[in-house]
Structure formats: C-alpha cells, structure tokens
Design an enzyme around this catalytic site. Structure first.
Site, mmCIF file in Angstrom:
data_model
loop_
_atom_site.group_PDB
_atom_site.id
_atom_site.type_symbol
_atom_site.label_atom_id
_atom_site.label_comp_id
_atom_site.label_asym_id
_atom_site.label_seq_id
_atom_site.Cartn_x
_atom_site.Cartn_y
_atom_site.Cartn_z
ATOM 1 N N CYS A 194 92.812 135.694 -7.131
ATOM 2 C CA CYS A 194 92.192 134.358 -7.177
ATOM 3 C C CYS A 194 91.208 134.201 -8.329
ATOM 4 C CB CYS A 194 91.472 134.074 -5.864
ATOM 5 S SG CYS A 194 92.570 134.064 -4.428
ATOM 6 N N GLU A 227 98.368 133.524 -9.289
ATOM 7 C CA GLU A 227 98.957 134.741 -8.738
ATOM 8 C C GLU A 227 100.301 134.426 -8.095
ATOM 9 O OE1 GLU A 227 97.270 136.026 -4.729
ATOM 10 O OE2 GLU A 227 95.492 135.176 -5.705
ATOM 11 N N HIS A 282 84.211 130.299 -4.084
ATOM 12 C CA HIS A 282 85.657 130.412 -3.884
ATOM 13 C C HIS A 282 85.907 130.269 -2.390
ATOM 14 C CE1 HIS A 282 89.684 131.947 -3.705
ATOM 15 N NE2 HIS A 282 89.311 133.063 -3.092
#
Length: 422
Positions: free
Chosen positions: A136, A104, A258
């Site tokens: 993400c 990103e 994550h």
C-alpha cells in the site's frame, strides 16, 4: 473578485505562509486531486447478514458501511485513467514530464500499467512513465518521486496515480476490508492544494504481515499481526518526526492515515492522543471523522487509501467555517501516515494552500458516490468469482469512462464509451 485577482491573492498568501514559518524555498506539492470508484457497492449490513455476523461488528467494530465492488471491466488501468480524467481538463499537458502509478494489483509481470493509461488518455510520448510496487506504500513512493522530479524541473509537473483492487476471498476474515478505486494527483511547483514538506520520517523492516505470492489472486494476511505492526510503525515515525522538529499536537490541524478500514486509523490516532488535552483530542478526532467518510463508503484502496482520506478531509467540512462559507484551513500543517505491509512506513507533513477549495471537485465526487448502484450478496459473489475470468465483457459496458474490454492475442484491450482503444 475576478479570477486573475483571486489567483494573485492566493500566491501572496502562500508567500506569507512560507515567510511566517521560515520556509522560503519553492513550494512543491499536490495541485489537483481526482478520484474514481466503480459504480456499484455492497452494503456491509447485507454481507454481515449473509455471513451470520452481527452487523455492528462490521459497521462499528471494523468501521465500514459499504465497499466498492469492481466488475471485470474495472481494473487498475481503467480506474486510474478515469481518476486522471476527473482532473485532466485542468492540467496543462505541455508541462507534464512524468507519470507514476503506485499499485499492488499489477496486470502484467513486466509491462507498466502507466503505459496503458498514458495511451488511453492520449498523453504525449515524450512523458516518462513507470509503475511502483510496495504493497500500500506505492502511491506515497510515487508522490515523493514526483516531489524530487519537480524540485529538479520546476517548470514540469507529474501525475501520480494510486489504483488498486483489494481482494481477500469470500468468507475470509479480511472480506469486509475489500474495495476498489483510484486516486490521481497532479504534483507541481506552487501547488493549489497541499504544499509538502521534504523532511519525512521513515521506518522499514522485513516482516510477513501481508503478501500475495505469484499465482495468487487474493492476498495472504495475518490481520492481528499487521495491525500491531501498523501501530508500531506509526509510533516510531510520528514520535521521531515530532522530536526532531520539536512539534506537539497543537502544531497539527489534522492527522490523516492510510485507512484499509477506518477502525485502523482510529487506533493509530489513539496512539498520537495518549497524552492529549481535551481541546486537541476533540479537534483531531473530529477532523479524523471527516477524513474517514469516503473510506467508510468505498472500502480499501490499498495504495490510494491515504489519499482518499486526504480528499475526504478536504471535501467534508467540519466547523471552522467563515462568513463566506469556506473552511479556514489555509496555512494549517497536516500530518500524514503512509503504510505498506512487508513493511514500509512514512510520516510526512504538508500545508493547506490558500484557495485550495477552488481546486476540489466536491459536487462531482458526491455524485459519483451517491449514484452508485446497490447490489446484493449473490451478485457480489458472482462478480468476485468472475473477476479474473474471461466472461462476456460486452454486458458490462459502463455509461461513460474507460473500461477493460478483455484480452485479444494475450494483449489487454480497453475501450471508452463503446469506442475501441486497442
């Protein structure tokens, strides 16, 4: 035991694992994992002191100790190329069919960062190459594109790169959750590290918890809202996956997340452990702690954060060590939760492969992290302010690896150890 016999034994054990689980189809997954982080970091106790904050708010409340700080010469192309270079000697380039970059932190509104990386590494022009963006989640999207590509072309392999620079602004609430780096994965049939299952549970919704409009160099984020959405998406995806497969906590060797900051994963794990017994709680919390070690030292890698967590878990032993000093992970099912703001969530699983430890670069990665230079807050603030500027790149030449060397005629330039790549 010689190398040929060892590979043969690994292949037999992989077949035994598939037979025991009723999964006789071709295994596809992660064959190699490389990483790269910039060679300087900021200690977050220094940042806390400079911001007038009690250090434990960062080190305990957020769960971070250090964050990697990029110089102008560290962008998603140079970091991605260096992450691939970490594993390139072990890759059969003749089999490569595709390269995908998830990021990103795009460097161009049109041209893919993957084309720059492919050129820097001297990879063949016949390779398909593109970039994916979904906050993400881009690295995971690339991983599953790779999975299906290999399913259709079993003799081919795919490089997936997750490379990002996390920026929120000096003095902002998100400042402590910044970072930079890249993770590169080779995806193949009969992988050496993780065989993936193609039965993920997905959950998506149009929300505004984090975004970066055109023209902005720092993200906008509603931190508390984003945390709530992250946990809601995990609960949806994890519960649905376990219900559909009739799985319980006993069926998972580890749950990986994550990790934009480690406390976020701690809270997600608590969701999974709401009704856990003491044995499962201790085991899964211990394995999570190992998965969070690299993230605690590096910071937020956006698209690469989940895969830094995976690499940390594989490379940091905790118990389960046999007489030969090897962790007994082969055959374990692991669960992985990927999240990208805006928002997209995916829970998926994989199995650790026999002989996985021979395909890791534990000592090299330890040196990479340990040899970084500690900088003070003043230097960090100078580097942050200059990152998107047009400074003197010649003063930033690293001792090795690829680096961004400036812009000429509106075209980005890259170099390798002083050699111009153009």
């Amino acid at each position: 035991m010689d190398r040929v016999t060892s590979r043969s034994d690994d292949a037999k054990e992989r077949r035994d694992i598939k037979d025991s689980t009723g999964e006789g189809e071709m295994a596809i997954g992660i064959d190699r994992i490389g990483m790269f982080v910039p060679d300087q970091y900021l200690d977050l106790t220094d940042l806390a002191t400079a911001r007038g904050v009690e250090p434990s708010k960062f080190t305990v409340g957020i769960g971070q100790s250090r964050m990697s700080v990029p110089r102008q010469c560290d962008d998603i192309v140079s970091m991605g190329a260096n992450a691939i270079a970490d594993i390139l000697p072990e890759i059969d380039v003749d089999r490569l069919g595709l390269m995908v970059v998830g990021t990103e932190s795009g460097i161009d509104q049109s041209k893919s960062s993957s084309l720059f990386i492919k050129h820097l590494l001297g990879l063949p022009n016949r390779i398909e190459s593109f970039e994916i963006k979904e906050a993400c989640f881009g690295g995971t999207a690339g991983l599953f594109v790779a999975y299906h590509y290999v399913a259709a072309h079993p003799d081919r392999t795919v490089l997936v790169v997750a490379s990002d620079v996390a920026r929120y602004g000096l003095g902002t609430s998100g400042e402590v959750t910044q970072g930079a780096g890249a993770v590169a994965m080779l995806v193949s049939a009969n992988p050496g590290i993780i065989a993936l299952d193609d039965d993920s549970e997905d959950y998506s919704e149009d929300i505004n918890d984090f975004w970066r409009p055109n023209g902005r160099t720092e993200a906008l984020v509603d931190g508390k809202y984003s945390m709530r959405v992250y946990l809601d998406f995990f609960r949806h995806a994890f519960d649905a996956y376990c219900d559909r497969r009739s799985l319980g906590l006993d069926d998972f060797g580890a749950l990986l997340f994550h990790l934009p900051f480690t406390k976020m994963g701690v809270k997600a794990l608590r969701v999974a452990l709401e009704h856990a017994d003491d044995r499962n709680r201790e085991r899964l919390e211990g394995n999570f702690a190992m998965s969070a070690r690299y993230s605690r030292e590096v910071g937020n890698l956006y698209a690469g954060s989940l895969y830094l967590s995976l690499l940390s878990w594989l490379e940091n032993p905790r118990g389960d060590v046999g007489d030969d000093g090897v962790r007994a992970l082969a055959g374990q099912r692991i669960g992985l939760f990927s999240y990208g703001s805006g928002a997209m969530g995916k829970f998926f699983t994989g199995r650790v492969q026999p002989g996985y430890q021979r395909h890791l670069r534990v000592q090299a990665h330890a040196r990479m992290l340990n040899d970084r230079r500690r900088i003070d807050v003043a230097e960090y603030e100078r580097l942050f302010a200059a990152y998107y500027g047009t400074g003197d790149f010649e003063t930033q030449i690293p001792s090795s690896g690829f680096y961004f060397s400036g812009v000429r005629h509106s075209i980005r330039q890259y170099s390798l150890a002083g050699r111009s790549e153009g």
